[in-house]
Design a protein around this motif. Structure first.
Motif: not given
Length: 295
Positions: A209-222
């Motif tokens: 349910g996330l955009t690809r760019y928000d997913l990429a940003r959040q995924f790297r943080i976690m």
């Protein structure tokens, strides 16, 4: 908790020194256990999507990391952050031995949140070689304890405490923005199941349910890496399992979803620092050599 199975270019068999060996487990509850001995150059430049936390057990372990040449002697711990390029070689002709834990960043992230008063970022240890007693004890105990889920949970907490001690700044610096942890776990779980093919952005957008760019940003943080690198590692983990079973490089390349053997070999070497042929050869070194260098 994100769980997955097993971690851890050139074509043709490189010359294999008979003294070189490695043995590792499949990833168990987010941790891979590796023991190895090398003389000369162990690994060319590569990077992991995990924390790599190792205890030098014999000889001098040398490596280049973040623009500096480093060495680790017996009893010292090496901490390499996810997605940081490094190599590895013996500091003397005698060679070196070490025990290493590859730990999923998401597990460290989850453990740290229980110890902070606010959401904290992943620890970054600026000095890669340390005498940190908590980390040293954690590695030693990890190779002595059972590898049941409760033992791994305890290990993760010990490692998280040691990493926070080595990087106190992670306690003070809150995360910049909200993370959708549930969505990120769904992304990781989905990628864990796709070990033999390329996954497209639209698929992850539908899953999270996330955009690809928000997913990429959040995924790297976690998780300490990008969704692309995470999936590539799962495919290469699958390939390593097949290589240990004696499968041919050409067969493994196709089954892991690579265009051909050359593409597979390039990606394997860029990720692990050795060719798949050399990796396969080292994993079949006779137990006598292993026992000889364990003492």
């Amino acid at each position: 908790m994100i769980e997955k199975h097993s971690k851890a270019s050139g074509i043709g068999l490189e010359r294999l020194c008979t003294q070189d060996w490695m043995r590792s487990t499949e990833t168990e509850y987010g941790v891979e256990f590796l023991e190895a001995w090398f003389q000369g150059r162990a690994y060319q430049k590569h990077r992991h999507d995990t924390y790599a936390i190792s205890l030098t057990t014999a000889g001098i372990q040398a490596f280049d990391y973040r623009g500096h040449s480093e060495i680790s002697t017996p009893g010292q711990v090496v901490v390499l952050h996810p997605d940081e390029v490094h190599d590895g070689h013996a500091g003397t002709e005698e060679g070196f031995g070490y025990r290493e834990l590859y730990v999923e960043p998401a597990l460290i992230f989850e453990a740290i949140q229980t110890m902070c008063t606010h959401n904290c970022s992943l620890p970054f240890v600026c000095a890669p070689v340390t005498m940190n007693q908590k980390l040293s004890a954690a590695v030693i105990n990890a190779f002595q304890d059972t590898r049941e889920s409760l033992a791994i949970d305890s290990l993760i907490m010990q490692l998280a405490e040691g990493l926070m001690e080595a990087d106190p700044s992670c306690k003070q610096a809150p995360l910049p923005r909200h993370l959708d942890v549930a969505a990120l776990k769904r992304a990781g779980q989905y990628l864990d199941t796709q070990k033999t093919r390329v996954v497209h952005s639209l698929e992850l957008e539908a899953v999270t349910g996330l955009t690809r760019y928000d997913l990429a940003r959040q995924f790297r943080i976690m998780c300490g890496t990008s969704p692309y690198r995470y999936l590539l590692m799962r495919r290469l983990d699958f390939a390593r399992e097949q290589l240990v079973q004696g499968r041919s490089l050409a067969e493994v390349a196709i089954e892991a979803g690579f265009a051909d053997q050359a593409h597979f070999s390039r990606m394997f070497k860029a990720t692990f620092g050795i060719t798949p042929a050399r990796y396969q050869a080292m994993r079949v070194v006779k137990g006598a050599n292993v026992e000889q260098h364990n003492h």
